[in-house]
Write an enzyme that holds these catalytic residues in place. Structure first.
Site, PDB file in Angstrom:
ATOM      1  N   LYS A 115      41.796  46.942  36.155  1.00 52.96           N
ATOM      2  CA  LYS A 115      40.540  46.976  35.402  1.00 52.96           C
ATOM      3  C   LYS A 115      40.467  48.177  34.462  1.00 52.96           C
ATOM      4  O   LYS A 115      39.903  48.082  33.377  1.00 52.96           O
ATOM      5  CB  LYS A 115      39.333  46.982  36.347  1.00 52.96           C
ATOM      6  CG  LYS A 115      39.117  45.640  37.007  1.00 52.96           C
ATOM      7  CD  LYS A 115      37.701  45.498  37.526  1.00 52.96           C
ATOM      8  CE  LYS A 115      37.511  44.105  38.102  1.00 52.96           C
ATOM      9  NZ  LYS A 115      36.266  43.911  38.810  1.00 52.96           N
ATOM     10  N   LYS A 207      45.168  35.057  37.403  1.00 55.56           N
ATOM     11  CA  LYS A 207      44.016  34.586  38.167  1.00 55.56           C
ATOM     12  C   LYS A 207      42.901  34.114  37.218  1.00 55.56           C
ATOM     13  O   LYS A 207      42.710  34.703  36.153  1.00 55.56           O
ATOM     14  CB  LYS A 207      43.579  35.798  39.004  1.00 55.56           C
ATOM     15  CG  LYS A 207      42.316  35.711  39.721  1.00 55.56           C
ATOM     16  CD  LYS A 207      42.016  37.027  40.425  1.00 55.56           C
ATOM     17  CE  LYS A 207      41.210  37.957  39.520  1.00 55.56           C
ATOM     18  NZ  LYS A 207      40.493  39.007  40.213  1.00 55.56           N
ATOM     19  N   LYS A 210      36.410  36.173  35.191  1.00 55.89           N
ATOM     20  CA  LYS A 210      35.293  36.262  34.247  1.00 55.89           C
ATOM     21  C   LYS A 210      35.695  37.031  33.000  1.00 55.89           C
ATOM     22  O   LYS A 210      35.111  36.869  31.936  1.00 55.89           O
ATOM     23  CB  LYS A 210      34.121  37.021  34.893  1.00 55.89           C
ATOM     24  CG  LYS A 210      33.497  36.323  36.060  1.00 55.89           C
ATOM     25  CD  LYS A 210      32.531  37.250  36.806  1.00 55.89           C
ATOM     26  CE  LYS A 210      32.069  36.617  38.099  1.00 55.89           C
ATOM     27  NZ  LYS A 210      31.455  37.539  39.045  1.00 55.89           N
TER      28      LYS A 210
END
Ligand code: TYM
Length: 346
Positions: A115, A207, A210
């Site tokens: 992230k 994956k 969002k």
């Protein structure tokens, strides 16, 4: 036998809209568990602050995820449904746990690395300590079972490490207070089924998430029937027909993903899906998948739309859930404070 009462806890972040991975990997399983165990389901709004989100979007996201929980079949009378920031015990315990967790442990967290990306120096400190707050979410209720998708596995291992170190560091204090040897349980992750890791529809090695810039990589729970059909039809595949058994999917990530989604939507196994569809071309299989997806997700979406106009009801569900959650967490955190040596007003 464990000395801890069985209790389920899980959380979902209110960032972006919910997608099929959230539903199949987590929320659908939350619903299955609520008839068997005491369950607490949390919209983790404090976690959402770790990545800058406009305040109005965050507010809508909190209510949107709650609507998703209810539309999927969570019953606010049976399960506790609330948003994290209404129960301050989470943040309080997170501080205590940030003094138990080691920097070396946090440095190993792959989700932070993903992230934060290349600009790690500029990531929020909250993003770095995110898994500590997650451990606090779970252990504020001494939860014994946590249903999640596979991407959360490492965070749950850290939760167990924190519980174990707290139990060991404060063992004398825990025993002096007449408690059992372990104050916190070593929480079991509940990860599994054909949708523990739903992959992107555009790239079977990534994956479904969002944050993927391509909306065609995921099916959002707010997508209408036409959009669902379009996304499935455009999903990446390979040139071969479907095999006859799940074992043969191992080197075919896109095929494995679509078969896994089919199986999870129908509560069956990839092998059973292939018993029926083995040998089919993707065009045929995708049509069958569209039918199943529309059947299973259509009603969910309609209920989410209805609930988006029922803000007072959503807010009342969250307030009631927060009150019930606090009633469990408060005495546990009060005991933690005594165990570590903090002084409170009597
Ligand atoms: P979040 O909000 O990213 O995801 C919510 C749940 O959905 C699962 N999930 C998936 N499952 C299968 N395939 C996918 N592609 C997929 N994408 C997401 C996640 O595994 C998760 O179960 N850190 C958590 C939120 C959290 C939490 C907690 C969870 C905070 N505190 C305490 C459990 C217990 C998260 O970011 O989930």
């Amino acid at each position: 036998m464990s000395a801890f009462k069985e209790r389920v806890f899980s959380g979902v972040q209110p960032t972006g809209s919910l997608h099929l991975g959230n539903y199949l990997g987590a929320i659908k399983r939350f619903v299955e568990l609520q008839s068997r165990m005491d369950c607490i389901y949390c919209v983790v709004d404090l976690h959402a602050l770790t990545i800058a989100t406009p305040p109005d979007e965050l507010r809508d996201g909190i209510r949107g995820v709650t609507a998703g929980f209810l539309a999927a079949g969570l019953d606010p009378k049976r399960s506790i449904i609330f948003n994290q920031s209404q129960v301050h015990e989470h943040a309080e315990l997170a501080w205590i746990f940030s003094c138990v967790a080691r920097v070396g442990w946090l440095n190993r967290m792959t989700q932070f690395k993903e992230k934060a990306g290349k600009d790690r120096e500029n990531a929020s400190a909250g993003l770095y300590t995110y898994p500590v707050l997650m451990a606090a979410d779970i252990l504020a209720y001494k939860a014994t079972h946590v249903p999640v998708g596979e991407d959360q596995k490492q965070h749950l291992e850290l939760t167990r490490d924190i519980a174990q170190k707290f139990n060991a560091d404060y063992s004398a204090s825990i025993r002096a207070r007449g408690g059992a040897d372990a104050f916190f349980p070593l929480t079991e992750p509940l990860i599994g089924g054909p949708a523990a890791r739903v992959m992107s529809l555009r790239d079977g090695s990534k994956k479904m998430s969002k944050s993927d810039p391509s909306d065609y990589s995921r099916i959002n729970l707010t997508d209408d029937i036409d959009m669902i059909a379009q996304k499935i039809k455009k999903a990446k595949t390979d040139p071969h027909p479907l095999p006859g058994s799940a074992k043969e999917l191992a080197t075919r990530p896109e095929a494995e993903n679509l078969v896994g989604i089919f199986a999870a939507l129908c509560d069956t196994t990839p092998d059973q899906v292939l018993e029926k569809h083995g040998g089919a071309q993707f065009s045929q299989f995708k049509s069958a998948l569209v039918d199943v997806a529309v059947e299973k997700l259509g009603a969910l979406r309609a209920e989410m739309v209805r609930l988006s106009n029922a803000q007072d009801h959503i807010d009342a569900v969250l307030a009631d859930g927060a009150r019930r959650a606090r009633a469990i967490a408060h005495p546990i955190i009060a005991e933690v404070k005594e165990i570590v040596g903090l002084v409170s007003a009597k």
